[in-house]
Structure formats: structure tokens, C-alpha cells
Scaffold this motif. Sequence first.
Motif, PDB file in Angstrom:
ATOM      1  N   GLU A 162       1.605  10.322 -11.537  1.00 40.65           N
ATOM      2  CA  GLU A 162       0.749  11.533 -11.995  1.00 40.65           C
ATOM      3  C   GLU A 162       1.607  12.563 -12.342  1.00 40.65           C
ATOM      4  N   LYS A 163       2.632  12.829 -11.452  1.00 40.49           N
ATOM      5  CA  LYS A 163       3.366  14.220 -11.637  1.00 40.49           C
ATOM      6  C   LYS A 163       4.436  14.057 -13.010  1.00 40.49           C
ATOM      7  N   GLU A 164       4.567  12.641 -13.160  1.00 36.51           N
ATOM      8  CA  GLU A 164       5.338  12.215 -14.501  1.00 36.51           C
ATOM      9  C   GLU A 164       4.300  12.383 -15.805  1.00 36.51           C
ATOM     10  N   GLY A 165       3.298  12.404 -15.613  1.00 37.57           N
ATOM     11  CA  GLY A 165       2.312  12.540 -16.742  1.00 37.57           C
ATOM     12  C   GLY A 165       1.549  11.200 -16.978  1.00 37.57           C
ATOM     13  N   PHE A 166       1.536  10.150 -16.261  1.00 31.63           N
ATOM     14  CA  PHE A 166       0.952   9.098 -16.319  1.00 31.63           C
ATOM     15  C   PHE A 166      -0.759   9.314 -16.241  1.00 31.63           C
ATOM     16  N   TRP A 167      -1.436   8.759 -17.190  1.00 36.28           N
ATOM     17  CA  TRP A 167      -2.736   9.018 -16.949  1.00 36.28           C
ATOM     18  C   TRP A 167      -3.533   7.629 -16.588  1.00 36.28           C
ATOM     19  N   THR A 168      -2.831   6.564 -17.054  1.00 36.83           N
ATOM     20  CA  THR A 168      -3.403   5.094 -16.701  1.00 36.83           C
ATOM     21  C   THR A 168      -2.189   4.269 -16.428  1.00 36.83           C
ATOM     22  N   LEU A 169      -2.613   3.708 -15.219  1.00 38.32           N
ATOM     23  CA  LEU A 169      -1.494   2.324 -14.741  1.00 38.32           C
ATOM     24  C   LEU A 169      -2.418   1.244 -14.949  1.00 38.32           C
ATOM     25  N   GLN A 170      -1.532   0.114 -15.446  1.00 37.35           N
ATOM     26  CA  GLN A 170      -2.250  -1.173 -15.612  1.00 37.35           C
ATOM     27  C   GLN A 170      -1.498  -2.234 -15.160  1.00 37.35           C
ATOM     28  N   SER A 171      -2.155  -3.370 -14.948  1.00 35.63           N
ATOM     29  CA  SER A 171      -1.392  -4.493 -14.558  1.00 35.63           C
ATOM     30  C   SER A 171      -2.117  -5.637 -15.168  1.00 35.63           C
ATOM     31  N   SER A 172      -1.435  -6.802 -15.432  1.00 36.95           N
ATOM     32  CA  SER A 172      -2.011  -7.993 -15.830  1.00 36.95           C
ATOM     33  C   SER A 172      -1.522  -8.935 -14.838  1.00 36.95           C
ATOM     34  N   ILE A 173      -2.454  -9.590 -13.950  1.00 40.01           N
ATOM     35  CA  ILE A 173      -2.286 -10.415 -12.896  1.00 40.01           C
ATOM     36  C   ILE A 173      -3.087 -11.766 -12.968  1.00 40.01           C
ATOM     37  N   PHE A 174      -2.052 -12.713 -12.580  1.00 41.46           N
ATOM     38  CA  PHE A 174      -2.593 -14.128 -12.701  1.00 41.46           C
ATOM     39  C   PHE A 174      -3.876 -14.165 -11.903  1.00 41.46           C
ATOM     40  N   LYS A 175      -4.966 -14.970 -12.017  1.00 44.81           N
ATOM     41  CA  LYS A 175      -6.205 -14.890 -11.413  1.00 44.81           C
ATOM     42  C   LYS A 175      -6.142 -15.669 -10.085  1.00 44.81           C
ATOM     43  N   GLU A 176      -5.000 -16.440  -9.871  1.00 45.81           N
ATOM     44  CA  GLU A 176      -4.876 -17.167  -8.679  1.00 45.81           C
ATOM     45  C   GLU A 176      -4.373 -16.131  -7.735  1.00 45.81           C
ATOM     46  N   ASN A 177      -3.399 -15.185  -8.212  1.00 46.17           N
ATOM     47  CA  ASN A 177      -2.790 -14.178  -7.213  1.00 46.17           C
ATOM     48  C   ASN A 177      -3.717 -13.052  -6.427  1.00 46.17           C
ATOM     49  N   THR A 178      -4.478 -13.712  -5.719  1.00 47.55           N
ATOM     50  CA  THR A 178      -5.451 -13.044  -4.860  1.00 47.55           C
ATOM     51  C   THR A 178      -4.969 -11.669  -4.303  1.00 47.55           C
ATOM     52  N   ALA A 179      -3.752 -11.992  -3.599  1.00 49.23           N
ATOM     53  CA  ALA A 179      -3.321 -10.969  -2.578  1.00 49.23           C
ATOM     54  C   ALA A 179      -3.087  -9.794  -3.617  1.00 49.23           C
ATOM     55  N   SER A 180      -2.284  -9.945  -4.641  1.00 46.61           N
ATOM     56  CA  SER A 180      -2.000  -8.653  -5.754  1.00 46.61           C
ATOM     57  C   SER A 180      -3.472  -8.113  -6.077  1.00 46.61           C
TER      58      SER A 180
ATOM     59  N   THR B  16       1.016  -1.246  -0.188  1.00 43.89           N
ATOM     60  CA  THR B  16       0.100  -0.002  -0.127  1.00 43.89           C
ATOM     61  C   THR B  16       0.883   1.097   0.023  1.00 43.89           C
ATOM     62  N   GLU B  17       1.866   1.120   0.968  1.00 40.42           N
ATOM     63  CA  GLU B  17       2.918   2.537   0.779  1.00 40.42           C
ATOM     64  C   GLU B  17       3.534   2.647  -0.290  1.00 40.42           C
ATOM     65  N   LEU B  18       4.104   1.643  -1.059  1.00 39.67           N
ATOM     66  CA  LEU B  18       4.721   1.630  -2.142  1.00 39.67           C
ATOM     67  C   LEU B  18       3.736   2.122  -3.403  1.00 39.67           C
ATOM     68  N   PHE B  19       2.496   1.592  -3.427  1.00 34.14           N
ATOM     69  CA  PHE B  19       1.636   2.008  -4.424  1.00 34.14           C
ATOM     70  C   PHE B  19       1.177   3.492  -4.204  1.00 34.14           C
ATOM     71  N   THR B  20       0.902   3.980  -2.832  1.00 29.77           N
ATOM     72  CA  THR B  20       0.409   5.277  -2.505  1.00 29.77           C
ATOM     73  C   THR B  20       1.626   6.241  -3.258  1.00 29.77           C
ATOM     74  N   LYS B  21       2.804   6.038  -3.134  1.00 28.98           N
ATOM     75  CA  LYS B  21       3.861   6.787  -3.576  1.00 28.98           C
ATOM     76  C   LYS B  21       4.020   6.762  -4.943  1.00 28.98           C
ATOM     77  N   LEU B  22       3.754   5.605  -5.801  1.00 30.19           N
ATOM     78  CA  LEU B  22       3.955   5.494  -7.245  1.00 30.19           C
ATOM     79  C   LEU B  22       2.892   6.060  -7.690  1.00 30.19           C
ATOM     80  N   ILE B  23       1.725   6.110  -7.332  1.00 29.81           N
ATOM     81  CA  ILE B  23       0.532   6.997  -8.058  1.00 29.81           C
ATOM     82  C   ILE B  23       1.103   8.396  -7.823  1.00 29.81           C
ATOM     83  N   GLU B  24       1.499   8.990  -6.821  1.00 32.78           N
ATOM     84  CA  GLU B  24       1.668  10.329  -6.714  1.00 32.78           C
ATOM     85  C   GLU B  24       2.804  10.851  -7.612  1.00 32.78           C
ATOM     86  N   VAL B  25       3.985   9.966  -7.866  1.00 35.23           N
ATOM     87  CA  VAL B  25       5.124   9.984  -8.587  1.00 35.23           C
ATOM     88  C   VAL B  25       4.672  10.190 -10.207  1.00 35.23           C
TER      89      VAL B  25
END
Length: 165
Positions: A108-126, A97-106
Motif C-alpha cells: 500500500e505504501k508502494e501504491g498498489f491498490w489491488t493484490l491478486q492471486s491465482s490458486i489451484f482449487k485443490e490448494n485449500t491452505a493457500s 499471516t505474518e508475511l501477508f500482513t507486512k506485504l499488505i502494509e508495504v
Amino acid sequence: MTDNIVIRKMLDTDWPAVKNIYLEGIATGNATFQTDAPSFEEWTTSHHAACRLVAVKEGLVVGWIAISSVSNRIVYKGVGEVSIYVSTKSKNGGIGTELFTKLIEVSEKEGFWTLQSSIFKENTASLNLHKKMGFREVGYREKIAKHHGIWRDVLLLERRNKKVN
């Protein structure tokens, strides 16, 4: 912030720890299609320089998050693929959560409007972490690639910058 955790920009000298955490994720069988970590040169050229962060606890890197480009086409310059890994010794401590919070902030400052992830359906924690951070499921990719000779499915999730109209 999580007790005693510092989130900071990744340094080149963090690579051995980042690589080891990546290898831990690979060993789970549910984190990535990769079967080995790339060289530092390969990894660093494929990840956005300003959007590479590490979580440090008591002087040790215990997690990392980074963005890679989804396309070289200029129209997709603001769309990034997120990779996040937390050491197996530090799971369930709020580090993701801490990593993601900071990454989202950074990002957006760098001009990213969409973040995406491809996650194995079995990876429930992610999946749960991504949804907690505002990602939504936008697709299901059946048998997208083989992992150790077995076809695997992934869910495609995305998070839009709230400032984009």
C-alpha cells in the motif's frame, strides 16, 4: 508477531533459500504451474523490488512473499500478483499471516491498490490464508493451463486496498 520470526526485505543473498522453498512448493504439485525455479536474474526482474519479503527464524529463511506486475500497461501499475511460499518444515506456524500482513502494509505504501492471486482449487491452505487476509474470490478459470499434461483449474482472488475509493 509469531515467536522468533522476523519479517524483512529480501536480500539478494537470500535467493538460495528462497529458491529452495519455491522448489518445495513446486514439488507439492498444487502451488504453481511452474515445473522448475527460474534463475535469480529472471526472478528478480519479474518481482517488485520493494515488495519482496522473507520470514527468518533462527537465522534461516523459512518463507517468502513477493509481488509481480500483472501488466506493463501504466493503468495497471497498482495491480500486483502475489506469490507466497512457506517451507514445508514451517507450515501452520503463522508465518504466512505474518508475511501477508507486512506485504499488505508495504504494497500500500508502494501504491498498489489491488493484490491478486491465482490458486489451484485443490490448494485449500493457500485459499484459506488468502481469505483470512481479506481476499475475495472473483472468478473461476477452468482449464486455464496444463500442468504436467493435465488441464488445471484456478480460482482468482483479489484484495483491494481499503483506502481506494
